[in-house]
Design a protein around this motif. Sequence first.
Motif, PDB file in Angstrom:
ATOM      1  N   ARG A  21      -1.215  -1.893  42.630  1.00 30.22           N
ATOM      2  CA  ARG A  21      -0.884  -2.744  43.767  1.00 30.22           C
ATOM      3  C   ARG A  21       0.630  -2.942  43.867  1.00 30.22           C
ATOM      4  N   THR A  22       1.270  -3.169  42.734  1.00 32.89           N
ATOM      5  CA  THR A  22       2.725  -3.346  42.713  1.00 32.89           C
ATOM      6  C   THR A  22       3.440  -2.070  43.126  1.00 32.89           C
ATOM      7  N   LYS A  23       3.006  -0.929  42.591  1.00 30.47           N
ATOM      8  CA  LYS A  23       3.620   0.356  42.949  1.00 30.47           C
ATOM      9  C   LYS A  23       3.466   0.662  44.427  1.00 30.47           C
ATOM     10  N   ALA A  24       2.350   0.226  45.017  1.00 23.38           N
ATOM     11  CA  ALA A  24       2.108   0.447  46.439  1.00 23.38           C
ATOM     12  C   ALA A  24       2.815  -0.606  47.296  1.00 23.38           C
ATOM     13  N   ASN A  25       3.496  -1.540  46.631  1.00 21.51           N
ATOM     14  CA  ASN A  25       4.222  -2.613  47.318  1.00 21.51           C
ATOM     15  C   ASN A  25       3.282  -3.468  48.173  1.00 21.51           C
ATOM     16  N   LEU A  26       2.125  -3.796  47.584  1.00 22.07           N
ATOM     17  CA  LEU A  26       1.126  -4.604  48.280  1.00 22.07           C
ATOM     18  C   LEU A  26       0.940  -5.934  47.564  1.00 22.07           C
ATOM     19  N   THR A  27       0.930  -7.009  48.325  1.00 22.39           N
ATOM     20  CA  THR A  27       0.586  -8.308  47.758  1.00 22.39           C
ATOM     21  C   THR A  27      -0.927  -8.383  47.603  1.00 22.39           C
ATOM     22  N   GLN A  28      -1.381  -9.375  46.866  1.00 22.30           N
ATOM     23  CA  GLN A  28      -2.822  -9.581  46.754  1.00 22.30           C
ATOM     24  C   GLN A  28      -3.424  -9.862  48.127  1.00 22.30           C
ATOM     25  N   VAL A  29      -2.714 -10.621  48.937  1.00 13.27           N
ATOM     26  CA  VAL A  29      -3.210 -10.946  50.278  1.00 13.27           C
ATOM     27  C   VAL A  29      -3.345  -9.676  51.111  1.00 13.27           C
ATOM     28  N   LYS A  30      -2.313  -8.836  51.123  1.00 15.46           N
ATOM     29  CA  LYS A  30      -2.330  -7.625  51.942  1.00 15.46           C
ATOM     30  C   LYS A  30      -3.435  -6.671  51.484  1.00 15.46           C
ATOM     31  N   LEU A  31      -3.523  -6.423  50.168  1.00 13.16           N
ATOM     32  CA  LEU A  31      -4.560  -5.518  49.677  1.00 13.16           C
ATOM     33  C   LEU A  31      -5.948  -6.076  49.975  1.00 13.16           C
ATOM     34  N   SER A  32      -6.141  -7.360  49.770  1.00 14.36           N
ATOM     35  CA  SER A  32      -7.466  -7.935  50.025  1.00 14.36           C
ATOM     36  C   SER A  32      -7.843  -7.784  51.496  1.00 14.36           C
ATOM     37  N   GLU A  33      -6.868  -7.938  52.405  1.00  8.38           N
ATOM     38  CA  GLU A  33      -7.144  -7.721  53.828  1.00  8.38           C
ATOM     39  C   GLU A  33      -7.504  -6.266  54.101  1.00  8.38           C
ATOM     40  N   MET A  34      -6.800  -5.352  53.457  1.00  9.99           N
ATOM     41  CA  MET A  34      -7.037  -3.922  53.680  1.00  9.99           C
ATOM     42  C   MET A  34      -8.419  -3.484  53.211  1.00  9.99           C
ATOM     43  N   ILE A  35      -8.890  -4.057  52.100  1.00 12.29           N
ATOM     44  CA  ILE A  35     -10.165  -3.608  51.533  1.00 12.29           C
ATOM     45  C   ILE A  35     -11.335  -4.515  51.913  1.00 12.29           C
ATOM     46  N   GLY A  36     -11.058  -5.585  52.637  1.00  8.37           N
ATOM     47  CA  GLY A  36     -12.141  -6.418  53.152  1.00  8.37           C
ATOM     48  C   GLY A  36     -12.756  -7.399  52.178  1.00  8.37           C
ATOM     49  N   VAL A  37     -11.948  -7.910  51.259  1.00  6.80           N
ATOM     50  CA  VAL A  37     -12.423  -8.972  50.359  1.00  6.80           C
ATOM     51  C   VAL A  37     -11.439 -10.134  50.447  1.00  6.80           C
ATOM     52  N   SER A  38     -11.850 -11.284  49.945  1.00  8.45           N
ATOM     53  CA  SER A  38     -10.945 -12.433  49.949  1.00  8.45           C
ATOM     54  C   SER A  38      -9.897 -12.256  48.846  1.00  8.45           C
ATOM     55  N   ARG A  39      -8.796 -12.968  48.999  1.00  6.87           N
ATOM     56  CA  ARG A  39      -7.763 -12.933  47.962  1.00  6.87           C
ATOM     57  C   ARG A  39      -8.335 -13.461  46.642  1.00  6.87           C
ATOM     58  N   GLN A  40      -9.175 -14.484  46.735  1.00  3.16           N
ATOM     59  CA  GLN A  40      -9.785 -15.058  45.530  1.00  3.16           C
ATOM     60  C   GLN A  40     -10.636 -14.025  44.795  1.00  3.16           C
ATOM     61  N   THR A  41     -11.352 -13.210  45.548  1.00  5.00           N
ATOM     62  CA  THR A  41     -12.156 -12.148  44.938  1.00  5.00           C
ATOM     63  C   THR A  41     -11.248 -11.148  44.238  1.00  5.00           C
ATOM     64  N   LEU A  42     -10.169 -10.753  44.894  1.00  3.37           N
ATOM     65  CA  LEU A  42      -9.236  -9.793  44.296  1.00  3.37           C
ATOM     66  C   LEU A  42      -8.613 -10.363  43.020  1.00  3.37           C
ATOM     67  N   VAL A  43      -8.232 -11.625  43.048  1.00  5.56           N
ATOM     68  CA  VAL A  43      -7.668 -12.274  41.861  1.00  5.56           C
ATOM     69  C   VAL A  43      -8.687 -12.269  40.726  1.00  5.56           C
ATOM     70  N   ALA A  44      -9.934 -12.597  41.038  1.00  5.50           N
ATOM     71  CA  ALA A  44     -10.984 -12.611  40.012  1.00  5.50           C
ATOM     72  C   ALA A  44     -11.189 -11.219  39.425  1.00  5.50           C
ATOM     73  N   ILE A  45     -11.115 -10.182  40.260  1.00  2.00           N
ATOM     74  CA  ILE A  45     -11.248  -8.807  39.771  1.00  2.00           C
ATOM     75  C   ILE A  45     -10.059  -8.456  38.876  1.00  2.00           C
ATOM     76  N   GLU A  46      -8.849  -8.768  39.337  1.00  6.09           N
ATOM     77  CA  GLU A  46      -7.653  -8.463  38.535  1.00  6.09           C
ATOM     78  C   GLU A  46      -7.672  -9.183  37.197  1.00  6.09           C
ATOM     79  N   ASN A  47      -8.216 -10.401  37.172  1.00  6.94           N
ATOM     80  CA  ASN A  47      -8.283 -11.181  35.933  1.00  6.94           C
ATOM     81  C   ASN A  47      -9.541 -10.889  35.122  1.00  6.94           C
ATOM     82  N   GLU A  48     -10.310  -9.888  35.572  1.00  2.05           N
ATOM     83  CA  GLU A  48     -11.532  -9.448  34.901  1.00  2.05           C
ATOM     84  C   GLU A  48     -12.568 -10.560  34.770  1.00  2.05           C
TER      85      GLU A  48
END
Length: 93
Positions: A21-48
């Motif tokens: 995500r960092t290499k692609a220069n994407l914030t959690q908000v931007k990536l979550s919008e792109m893939i269709g999940v909430s930011r909270q879901t993305l954070v939970a995935i990143e934090n395993e």
Amino acid sequence: MNEVQKNKVIENLTLNLPTLRTKANLTQVKLSEMIGVSRQTLVAIENEKRKMSWNTFLSCLLVFQKNPETNQLLKIYNIATDELENYLESTGK
């Protein structure tokens, strides 16, 4: 591609998601919008704390494959495996 192989590529993507995500220069908000999940879901995935679904994996894969900064890293991190490529070709995805 069997469930063990799917789970392994999902695990590899999960472990490397913050870096990709960092290499692609994407914030959690931007990536979550792109893939269709909430930011909270993305954070939970990143934090395993939450397992990434197959559909979310495929969405992330598409984003990172299309980004020149992350495309090659997918092979290095054993995410874009030969088994996955063969599976996607055989299913027409």
